[in-house]
Write a protein that holds these residues in place. Structure first.
Motif, PDB file in Angstrom:
ATOM      1  N   GLY A   7      42.755  29.659  26.983  1.00 54.01           N
ATOM      2  CA  GLY A   7      42.120  30.123  25.756  1.00 54.01           C
ATOM      3  C   GLY A   7      41.752  28.977  24.827  1.00 54.01           C
ATOM      4  N   VAL A  56      34.500  37.503  29.559  1.00 52.09           N
ATOM      5  CA  VAL A  56      34.983  37.635  28.175  1.00 52.09           C
ATOM      6  C   VAL A  56      34.836  36.327  27.391  1.00 52.09           C
ATOM      7  CG1 VAL A  56      36.558  39.526  28.730  1.00 52.09           C
ATOM      8  CG2 VAL A  56      37.432  37.171  28.697  1.00 52.09           C
ATOM      9  N   PHE A  69      53.155  39.575  26.852  1.00 50.37           N
ATOM     10  CA  PHE A  69      53.998  38.705  27.699  1.00 50.37           C
ATOM     11  C   PHE A  69      54.985  37.930  26.832  1.00 50.37           C
ATOM     12  CE2 PHE A  69      49.713  38.061  29.953  1.00 50.37           C
ATOM     13  CZ  PHE A  69      49.845  39.229  30.666  1.00 50.37           C
ATOM     14  N   ARG A 109      42.744  39.910  24.205  1.00 47.09           N
ATOM     15  CA  ARG A 109      43.006  38.506  23.903  1.00 47.09           C
ATOM     16  C   ARG A 109      41.714  37.754  23.587  1.00 47.09           C
ATOM     17  NH1 ARG A 109      47.182  36.472  21.852  1.00 47.09           N
ATOM     18  NH2 ARG A 109      47.250  34.237  22.083  1.00 47.09           N
ATOM     19  N   ALA A 110      40.660  38.113  24.326  1.00 46.44           N
ATOM     20  CA  ALA A 110      39.435  37.322  24.275  1.00 46.44           C
ATOM     21  C   ALA A 110      38.725  37.441  22.936  1.00 46.44           C
ATOM     22  CB  ALA A 110      38.495  37.748  25.390  1.00 46.44           C
ATOM     23  N   TYR A 146      37.972  34.346  21.061  1.00 44.59           N
ATOM     24  CA  TYR A 146      36.829  33.466  21.362  1.00 44.59           C
ATOM     25  C   TYR A 146      35.730  33.570  20.302  1.00 44.59           C
ATOM     26  CZ  TYR A 146      39.010  32.930  25.960  1.00 44.59           C
ATOM     27  OH  TYR A 146      39.888  32.668  26.974  1.00 44.59           O
ATOM     28  N   ILE A 187      48.475  30.854  19.178  1.00 44.54           N
ATOM     29  CA  ILE A 187      47.136  30.238  19.274  1.00 44.54           C
ATOM     30  C   ILE A 187      47.137  28.886  18.549  1.00 44.54           C
ATOM     31  CG2 ILE A 187      45.789  32.346  19.677  1.00 44.54           C
ATOM     32  CD1 ILE A 187      44.997  32.255  16.685  1.00 44.54           C
ATOM     33  N   ARG A 240      52.555  34.992  22.157  1.00 45.81           N
ATOM     34  CA  ARG A 240      51.294  34.409  22.652  1.00 45.81           C
ATOM     35  C   ARG A 240      50.647  33.624  21.515  1.00 45.81           C
ATOM     36  NH1 ARG A 240      47.913  38.400  26.574  1.00 45.81           N
ATOM     37  NH2 ARG A 240      46.874  36.423  27.010  1.00 45.81           N
ATOM     38  N   ASP A 254      48.252  35.718  37.039  1.00 44.42           N
ATOM     39  CA  ASP A 254      47.649  37.052  37.016  1.00 44.42           C
ATOM     40  C   ASP A 254      47.734  37.768  38.371  1.00 44.42           C
ATOM     41  OD1 ASP A 254      47.101  36.584  34.378  1.00 44.42           O
ATOM     42  OD2 ASP A 254      45.000  36.051  34.688  1.00 44.42           O
ATOM     43  N   ARG A 305      56.946  37.874  31.880  1.00 43.77           N
ATOM     44  CA  ARG A 305      55.949  38.611  32.648  1.00 43.77           C
ATOM     45  C   ARG A 305      56.601  39.442  33.752  1.00 43.77           C
ATOM     46  NH1 ARG A 305      49.722  36.925  34.051  1.00 43.77           N
ATOM     47  NH2 ARG A 305      49.056  39.073  33.935  1.00 43.77           N
ATOM     48  N   LYS A 362      36.325  39.045  35.118  1.00 44.05           N
ATOM     49  CA  LYS A 362      36.659  39.452  33.738  1.00 44.05           C
ATOM     50  C   LYS A 362      36.836  38.239  32.835  1.00 44.05           C
ATOM     51  CE  LYS A 362      40.868  41.007  31.355  1.00 44.05           C
ATOM     52  NZ  LYS A 362      41.559  39.738  31.205  1.00 44.05           N
ATOM     53  N   ASN A 363      37.652  37.292  33.254  1.00 38.97           N
ATOM     54  CA  ASN A 363      38.002  36.220  32.322  1.00 38.97           C
ATOM     55  C   ASN A 363      36.877  35.208  32.120  1.00 38.97           C
ATOM     56  OD1 ASN A 363      40.352  37.475  31.696  1.00 38.97           O
ATOM     57  ND2 ASN A 363      41.636  36.231  33.044  1.00 38.97           N
ATOM     58  N   GLU A 405      40.690  26.358  35.303  1.00 39.78           N
ATOM     59  CA  GLU A 405      40.393  27.625  35.994  1.00 39.78           C
ATOM     60  C   GLU A 405      38.897  27.762  36.319  1.00 39.78           C
ATOM     61  OE1 GLU A 405      43.001  27.238  34.327  1.00 39.78           O
ATOM     62  OE2 GLU A 405      44.497  28.606  35.100  1.00 39.78           O
ATOM     63  N   VAL A 415      49.900  22.092  25.685  1.00 38.43           N
ATOM     64  CA  VAL A 415      50.120  22.915  26.881  1.00 38.43           C
ATOM     65  C   VAL A 415      48.753  23.163  27.517  1.00 38.43           C
ATOM     66  CG1 VAL A 415      52.191  24.179  26.165  1.00 38.43           C
ATOM     67  CG2 VAL A 415      49.963  25.031  25.488  1.00 38.43           C
ATOM     68  N   VAL A 416      48.746  23.364  28.830  1.00 41.06           N
ATOM     69  CA  VAL A 416      47.474  23.671  29.496  1.00 41.06           C
ATOM     70  C   VAL A 416      47.122  25.116  29.142  1.00 41.06           C
ATOM     71  CG1 VAL A 416      46.285  23.869  31.701  1.00 41.06           C
ATOM     72  CG2 VAL A 416      48.004  22.093  31.362  1.00 41.06           C
ATOM     73  N   HIS A 476      44.588  26.369  19.800  1.00 36.16           N
ATOM     74  CA  HIS A 476      43.207  26.682  19.389  1.00 36.16           C
ATOM     75  C   HIS A 476      42.995  26.124  17.974  1.00 36.16           C
ATOM     76  CE1 HIS A 476      43.026  30.478  22.158  1.00 36.16           C
ATOM     77  NE2 HIS A 476      44.206  29.932  22.328  1.00 36.16           N
TER      78      HIS A 476
HETATM   79  N1  EPU Z   1      50.000  28.640  24.694  1.00 39.02           N
HETATM   80  C1  EPU Z   1      50.515  28.005  23.584  1.00 39.02           C
HETATM   81  N2  EPU Z   1      49.685  27.779  22.522  1.00 39.02           N
HETATM   82  C2  EPU Z   1      48.385  28.151  22.512  1.00 39.02           C
HETATM   83  C3  EPU Z   1      47.857  28.791  23.649  1.00 39.02           C
HETATM   84  C4  EPU Z   1      48.688  29.030  24.724  1.00 39.02           C
HETATM   85  O1  EPU Z   1      51.698  27.653  23.559  1.00 39.02           O
HETATM   86  O2  EPU Z   1      47.692  27.896  21.511  1.00 39.02           O
HETATM   87  C5  EPU Z   1      50.863  28.885  25.879  1.00 39.02           C
HETATM   88  C6  EPU Z   1      51.038  30.372  26.169  1.00 39.02           C
HETATM   89  O3  EPU Z   1      52.095  30.920  25.402  1.00 39.02           O
HETATM   90  C7  EPU Z   1      51.303  30.358  27.664  1.00 39.02           C
HETATM   91  C8  EPU Z   1      50.451  29.177  28.166  1.00 39.02           C
HETATM   92  O4  EPU Z   1      50.184  28.380  27.021  1.00 39.02           O
HETATM   93  O5  EPU Z   1      52.647  30.094  27.895  1.00 39.02           O
HETATM   94  C9  EPU Z   1      49.141  29.549  28.818  1.00 39.02           C
HETATM   95  O6  EPU Z   1      48.377  30.401  27.950  1.00 39.02           O
HETATM   96  P1  EPU Z   1      46.772  30.445  27.984  1.00 39.02           P
HETATM   97  O7  EPU Z   1      46.276  30.047  26.648  1.00 39.02           O
HETATM   98  O8  EPU Z   1      46.304  29.681  29.176  1.00 39.02           O
HETATM   99  O9  EPU Z   1      46.501  31.981  28.212  1.00 39.02           O
HETATM  100  P2  EPU Z   1      45.355  32.871  27.562  1.00 39.02           P
HETATM  101  O10 EPU Z   1      44.131  32.070  27.363  1.00 39.02           O
HETATM  102  O11 EPU Z   1      45.895  33.635  26.420  1.00 39.02           O
HETATM  103  C10 EPU Z   1      44.280  33.545  29.837  1.00 39.02           C
HETATM  104  C11 EPU Z   1      43.934  34.822  30.549  1.00 39.02           C
HETATM  105  C12 EPU Z   1      45.206  35.497  31.027  1.00 39.02           C
HETATM  106  C13 EPU Z   1      45.983  34.539  31.932  1.00 39.02           C
HETATM  107  C14 EPU Z   1      46.209  33.201  31.233  1.00 39.02           C
HETATM  108  C15 EPU Z   1      46.819  32.155  32.146  1.00 39.02           C
HETATM  109  C16 EPU Z   1      41.914  35.485  29.445  1.00 39.02           C
HETATM  110  C17 EPU Z   1      41.242  36.416  28.514  1.00 39.02           C
HETATM  111  N3  EPU Z   1      43.213  35.675  29.630  1.00 39.02           N
HETATM  112  O12 EPU Z   1      45.101  33.911  28.739  1.00 39.02           O
HETATM  113  O13 EPU Z   1      44.762  36.595  31.819  1.00 39.02           O
HETATM  114  O14 EPU Z   1      47.233  35.096  32.270  1.00 39.02           O
HETATM  115  O15 EPU Z   1      44.959  32.675  30.752  1.00 39.02           O
HETATM  116  O16 EPU Z   1      46.026  31.941  33.258  1.00 39.02           O
HETATM  117  O17 EPU Z   1      41.293  34.631  30.032  1.00 39.02           O
HETATM  118  C18 EPU Z   1      44.802  38.766  32.723  1.00 39.02           C
HETATM  119  O18 EPU Z   1      43.631  38.609  33.078  1.00 39.02           O
HETATM  120  O19 EPU Z   1      45.518  39.711  33.115  1.00 39.02           O
HETATM  121  C19 EPU Z   1      45.403  37.793  31.803  1.00 39.02           C
HETATM  122  C20 EPU Z   1      46.485  38.058  31.100  1.00 39.02           C
END
Ligand code: EPU
Length: 428
Positions: free
Chosen positions: A165, A26, A119, A93-94, A97, A124, A122, A305, A331, A22-23, A189, A161-162, A127
């Protein structure tokens, strides 16, 4: 509306084939917008998030032609819109992109804020920081995130932060920017590597994906490609956890065992017998799981996840286990649901203390988000009695044919309509 009805207490036995990730899907679907020619994407999972993204691509002007159940041809040549509406964006979320992909294609994008699982906060911000470093002017107007640039130029970005997205979005925007972009503290990842491989198969010049430093040298054109998406490590981990929790014996096929290492390590720690083959993994369990502690981390750590699914396993383990959530602020919303089934879990901030009970019992519960929903399915398979799970649209966002796959492993699971009394009254 539908719900799952699950008759628990049967060990899972047999073979299950894992779908495309999925990830990765997307990220790759919006990335098709960067191509000058049609692309064929194979091993696409049949999940509602993918269907939403395909509809979004069509709304932008792309032509989408299904070839078979898992393969689709997308022709982005006539894309003329740079706007992704609230209706398209809010469910997932995606959708964010499309910011990177449309900026990369047209130097402009307007996208409604992304939705997805709840969670807590969240953001961005990373980004946005990346797009601005590449030269885009970003703004929030009328409930939309907008970006515009004369041209995007390569730059160095250190992520605070790592973030999966942010790493993906910056790659999408940078791939056709002029010059070299370096992303430091990048996410590692498998889906990041898959996106880089996809873009490179179209003629991009990306190095270092899968490490903390990704280097992207911009190119002017990307050509069409035929690309097959990697298997879904979280779907695989979910069936593996279910096999262990029910005391079963399951061969999980079409997987990349290397992507499953952190999950396999924990299943072995609770006492499972795991055998790895080239593209499959056999998981066997013939006793009650042992306790173990789990801390979720960005890859290659234990994936957040898989946190709710492993919690179900630990809920029926011997002894007390501790889960520490290292990625998201909030979470553990599923814990209330598991408690209804007899689990003994105390949550304190980002930590859950799980005192194993001998078994769970059936109860009416909800899928509060995607992976929480998968955890409730595993709990239903373990519990005595008949469990009903509502709000399963969350689960359908990320698990292809979940009823068919669990049924083939011997589970008693059905999808049935939910009787909506208020809708029925309105019709009367
Ligand atoms: N964060 C920030 N600022 C940002 C982006 C993220 O502070 O601009 C923080 C978040 O709040 C979090 C951490 O960084 O604490 C990690 O967030 P990340 O950006 O890695 O998460 P994401 O891209 O929104 C993707 C997956 C999630 C998965 C996370 C972590 C997709 C579409 N979603 O989310 O998957 O939990 O990475 O691995 O790829 C799922 O599949 O069920 C799912 C939720």
């Amino acid at each position: 509306m539908e719900k799952f009805v699950i008759g628990g207490g049967r060990p899972l036995r047999g073979e299950v084939r894992i779908s495309g990730a999925k990830n990765a899907a997307v990220a790759i679907l919006p990335a098709v917008l960067l191509s000058d020619e049609p692309c064929v994407i194979e091993n696409l999972p049949g999940i509602s998030d993918v269907h939403t993204l395909l509809r979004t691509l069509e709304s932008l002007g792309a032509q989408v032609r299904p070839i078979n159940k898992t393969t689709v041809e997308i022709d982005p040549r006539h894309v003329n819109s740079f706007v992704v509406s609230k209706q398209m964006a809010e469910g997932m979320r995606a959708s964010s992109y499309f910011l990177g992909a449309l900026l990369g294609r047209m130097n402009k994008a307007r996208v409604a804020p992304p939705g997805g699982c709840d969670f807590g906060v969240r953001p961005i911000d990373q980004h946005i920081k990346g797009f601005e470093a590449l030269g885009a002017k970003m703004s929030f107007e009328n409930g939309m995130v907008s970006g515009r640039a004369q041209r995007l130029s390569g730059c160095s970005i250190y992520l605070d932060v790592v973030s999966v997205g942010a790493t993906i979005n910056i790659m999408l925007a940078a791939v056709k920017a002029s010059g070299l972009t370096v992303i430091e503290n990048a996410a590692r990842e498998p889906h990041i590597v898959d996106l880089a491989n996809f873009l490179n198969s179209m003629g991009a010049d990306i190095m270092g994906a899968g490490t903390g430093v990704i280097k992207i040298r911009g190119v002017q054109h990307l050509h069409g490609t035929n690309y097959s998406i990697i298997p879904d490590q979280i779907e695989a981990g979910t069936y593996m956890a279910a096999a262990v929790a029910t005391g079963g014996d399951v061969l999980v096929t079409n997987v990349t065992p290397k992507h499953l290492e952190s999950i396999i390590a924990k299943l072995v720690e609770v006492g499972a017998d795991v055998t790895e083959y080239d593209e499959s993994v056999r998981v066997r369990m013939d006793h009650r799981p042992k306790k173990c502690n789990v801390k979720t981390m960005p890859h290659p750590g234990f994936p957040t996840d898989m946190q709710p699914q492993i919690a179900v396993l630990l809920a029926v383990a011997e002894g007390t286990s501790i889960i520490t959530e290292g990625v998201w602020d909030s979470r553990f919303r599923y814990v209330d649901q598991l408690t209804l089934m007899g689990a003994d879990i105390q949550v304190d901030g980002k930590m859950a203390v799980i005192t194993g009970v001998k078994t769970l019992h059936a109860a009416p519960v909800r899928a509060v988000d995607l992976r929480a929903g998968a955890a409730m399915v595993i709990a239903g398979l373990v519990a005595t009695g008949t469990t009903e799970i509502e709000d399963i649209d969350h689960i359908d966002r990320g698990y292809e044919d979940i009823v068919e796959k669990f049924s083939a492993l011997g589970a008693k699971i059905k999808r049935v309509p939910v009787f909506d009394a208020s809708a029925a009254l309105k019709q009367a």
